[in-house]
Structure formats: C-alpha cells, structure tokens
Design a protein around this motif. Sequence first.
Motif, PDB file in Angstrom:
ATOM      1  N   THR A 114      20.894  48.417   3.745  1.00 30.51           N
ATOM      2  CA  THR A 114      21.168  48.335   2.295  1.00 30.51           C
ATOM      3  C   THR A 114      19.873  48.140   1.513  1.00 30.51           C
ATOM      4  OG1 THR A 114      23.308  47.342   2.793  1.00 30.51           O
ATOM      5  CG2 THR A 114      22.493  47.098   0.529  1.00 30.51           C
ATOM      6  N   TYR A 138      33.796  50.450  -5.866  1.00 29.53           N
ATOM      7  CA  TYR A 138      33.157  49.208  -5.400  1.00 29.53           C
ATOM      8  C   TYR A 138      34.082  47.996  -5.548  1.00 29.53           C
ATOM      9  CZ  TYR A 138      28.522  51.368  -4.778  1.00 29.53           C
ATOM     10  OH  TYR A 138      27.453  52.129  -4.329  1.00 29.53           O
ATOM     11  N   GLY A 146      26.894  55.447   1.725  1.00 27.92           N
ATOM     12  CA  GLY A 146      27.669  55.994   2.840  1.00 27.92           C
ATOM     13  C   GLY A 146      28.822  55.062   3.167  1.00 27.92           C
ATOM     14  N   ARG A 154      16.624  55.596   3.247  1.00 28.46           N
ATOM     15  CA  ARG A 154      16.146  54.481   2.419  1.00 28.46           C
ATOM     16  C   ARG A 154      14.768  54.016   2.862  1.00 28.46           C
ATOM     17  NH1 ARG A 154      22.034  51.571   2.626  1.00 28.46           N
ATOM     18  NH2 ARG A 154      22.970  52.525   0.774  1.00 28.46           N
ATOM     19  N   LEU A 206      25.102  46.570 -10.669  1.00 27.75           N
ATOM     20  CA  LEU A 206      25.387  47.725  -9.813  1.00 27.75           C
ATOM     21  C   LEU A 206      26.130  48.808 -10.608  1.00 27.75           C
ATOM     22  CD1 LEU A 206      25.713  49.189  -7.066  1.00 27.75           C
ATOM     23  CD2 LEU A 206      27.671  47.690  -6.599  1.00 27.75           C
ATOM     24  N   LEU A 256      33.454  44.580  -4.026  1.00 30.06           N
ATOM     25  CA  LEU A 256      32.261  43.822  -4.443  1.00 30.06           C
ATOM     26  C   LEU A 256      32.440  43.179  -5.818  1.00 30.06           C
ATOM     27  CD1 LEU A 256      29.528  46.416  -3.333  1.00 30.06           C
ATOM     28  CD2 LEU A 256      30.327  44.414  -2.071  1.00 30.06           C
ATOM     29  N   PHE A 302      25.831  40.588  -8.287  1.00 33.70           N
ATOM     30  CA  PHE A 302      25.108  41.808  -8.660  1.00 33.70           C
ATOM     31  C   PHE A 302      26.047  42.930  -9.140  1.00 33.70           C
ATOM     32  CE2 PHE A 302      25.686  42.012  -3.982  1.00 33.70           C
ATOM     33  CZ  PHE A 302      26.375  43.209  -3.853  1.00 33.70           C
ATOM     34  N   ASN A 338      18.785  52.108  -4.284  1.00 31.65           N
ATOM     35  CA  ASN A 338      18.694  52.462  -2.858  1.00 31.65           C
ATOM     36  C   ASN A 338      19.214  53.874  -2.514  1.00 31.65           C
ATOM     37  OD1 ASN A 338      21.384  51.891  -3.010  1.00 31.65           O
ATOM     38  ND2 ASN A 338      21.389  50.345  -1.403  1.00 31.65           N
ATOM     39  N   VAL A 348      16.466  47.259  -3.479  1.00 34.70           N
ATOM     40  CA  VAL A 348      17.894  47.257  -3.118  1.00 34.70           C
ATOM     41  C   VAL A 348      18.763  47.738  -4.282  1.00 34.70           C
ATOM     42  CG1 VAL A 348      18.359  44.836  -3.795  1.00 34.70           C
ATOM     43  CG2 VAL A 348      19.712  45.908  -1.962  1.00 34.70           C
ATOM     44  N   CYS A 356      21.284  56.214  -1.978  1.00 33.77           N
ATOM     45  CA  CYS A 356      22.416  56.926  -1.388  1.00 33.77           C
ATOM     46  C   CYS A 356      23.462  55.945  -0.863  1.00 33.77           C
ATOM     47  CB  CYS A 356      21.875  57.795  -0.246  1.00 33.77           C
ATOM     48  SG  CYS A 356      22.991  59.069   0.296  1.00 33.77           S
TER      49      CYS A 356
HETATM   50  P1  RTP Z   1      26.636  51.380  -0.279  1.00 34.95           P
HETATM   51  O1  RTP Z   1      28.062  50.904  -0.366  1.00 34.95           O
HETATM   52  O2  RTP Z   1      26.062  51.780  -1.607  1.00 34.95           O
HETATM   53  O3  RTP Z   1      26.435  52.423   0.788  1.00 34.95           O
HETATM   54  O4  RTP Z   1      25.753  50.173   0.170  1.00 34.95           O
HETATM   55  P2  RTP Z   1      25.931  49.172   1.381  1.00 34.95           P
HETATM   56  O5  RTP Z   1      27.272  49.352   2.036  1.00 34.95           O
HETATM   57  O6  RTP Z   1      24.728  49.334   2.231  1.00 34.95           O
HETATM   58  O7  RTP Z   1      25.851  47.787   0.652  1.00 34.95           O
HETATM   59  P3  RTP Z   1      26.982  46.944  -0.110  1.00 34.95           P
HETATM   60  O8  RTP Z   1      26.853  45.541   0.341  1.00 34.95           O
HETATM   61  O9  RTP Z   1      28.317  47.616  -0.036  1.00 34.95           O
HETATM   62  O10 RTP Z   1      26.448  47.015  -1.592  1.00 34.95           O
HETATM   63  C1  RTP Z   1      26.711  48.128  -2.408  1.00 34.95           C
HETATM   64  C2  RTP Z   1      25.498  48.417  -3.251  1.00 34.95           C
HETATM   65  O11 RTP Z   1      25.266  47.329  -4.138  1.00 34.95           O
HETATM   66  C3  RTP Z   1      23.879  47.212  -4.385  1.00 34.95           C
HETATM   67  N1  RTP Z   1      23.427  45.869  -4.008  1.00 34.95           N
HETATM   68  N2  RTP Z   1      22.633  45.161  -4.760  1.00 34.95           N
HETATM   69  N3  RTP Z   1      21.036  43.076  -5.812  1.00 34.95           N
HETATM   70  C4  RTP Z   1      21.583  42.944  -4.619  1.00 34.95           C
HETATM   71  O12 RTP Z   1      21.395  41.966  -3.947  1.00 34.95           O
HETATM   72  C5  RTP Z   1      22.428  44.017  -4.118  1.00 34.95           C
HETATM   73  N4  RTP Z   1      23.100  44.005  -2.979  1.00 34.95           N
HETATM   74  C6  RTP Z   1      23.750  45.182  -2.915  1.00 34.95           C
HETATM   75  C7  RTP Z   1      23.169  48.270  -3.559  1.00 34.95           C
HETATM   76  O13 RTP Z   1      23.013  49.429  -4.385  1.00 34.95           O
HETATM   77  C8  RTP Z   1      24.186  48.539  -2.468  1.00 34.95           C
HETATM   78  O14 RTP Z   1      23.995  49.809  -1.909  1.00 34.95           O
END
Ligand code: RTP
Length: 150
Positions: free
Chosen positions: A93, A51, A118, A104, A63, A54, A59, A114, A111, A116
Amino acid sequence: MATERTYIMVKPDGVERGLVGEIVKRFENKGYQMLALQMIQPTKALLEEHYTDLKEKPFFPGLIKYMLAGPVVGMVWIGKDIVKVGRRLLGETNPLASNPGTIRGDFGIDVGRNICHGSDSPANAEREISLWFPNGVVHWNRAHVQNLIY
Ligand code: RTP
C-alpha cells in the motif's frame, strides 16, 4: 480454465502521469487476460461505496478527495491466482515499502498517491466488478482467433 477475476484501477495520479499503458503492459506481460477497460470520472457516491470498508478510517475523507481529483481507468482481468498475483504486481500500500520491480515500488513515494488499486480478495473483486461495470463485461476465449479456420 481459470475463472478468478480482479478489478484493477489506475488512480487519478497514475492517469495524470501517463502510467496506464505501463500498468496494462505489466499485467499482459505476466500472462493475464483483459476483460474490460474504461476511463470514468467517478462520483463521490461510487467511491464511498467502493471504499465502504474504510469509512471509519481517519484518512477516508482525504482518500475520497484524492480519488475525485480526475478520471480513473478501471479494468477487469482474469487468470490463475489473479487477485493475489495482481497485488504482488502492485506492491505494498505504501510505495516506500514496495520493492523495486513492483508498480508502486517503481513509480511512487507517497501512500496518498499510490497510483493503482487492486482487489484484495476474490469476493471483493466480484463486488467491485459489479459496482464499476454494472452492465457486465465480455467473456472471450484467448485461443479463439489463433485457431480460427478461414
Ligand atoms: P487499494 O484498495 O487502493 O488497492 O489499496 P490497499 O488495499 O493497498 O490499501 P487499503 O488499506 O485498502 O487503503 C486504500 C487506499 O487508501 C489510501 N491510504 N491512505 N494516509 C494513509 O495512511 C492511507 N492508508 C491508506 C491509499 O491510497 C490506499 O491505497
């Protein structure tokens, strides 16, 4: 032949809830081919690398804590447009914004839980596959067994 691959990972909540088979089934039913599958208790360092984009998000600490809560099941899948279609199978997401019929949308409400992951681009998919499967993954031809003459 399709060469696009993606990294799909059932997160600790998805593993705890027994959703691994359901998620595998959806990708198989769609027509995709599995190349790798592993259950692993990830380290903090591995998750921070996964990650890395991020790191500055508010968050991020939550996370990492969530992802450390139990084992994850990581998979590599291959097939036509697998990155984009895989994300469609997952949904948005935020599970509340995800349509019914998506993973989901069918199984989540939070959130921060969530279910899984991808990959979001073919380049990130290859980065994540190298990170989670440093020894590489198998390559196999789906038609091989059917066509075998014995
Ligand atoms: P992922 O990488 O897990 O497939 O999720 P994603 O691309 O749909 O979303 P991303 O923006 O990359 O965020 C990664 C994971 O961080 C957690 N999250 N929490 N509390 C919040 O506002 C927040 N926003 C994101 C989620 O577990 C997300 O899948």
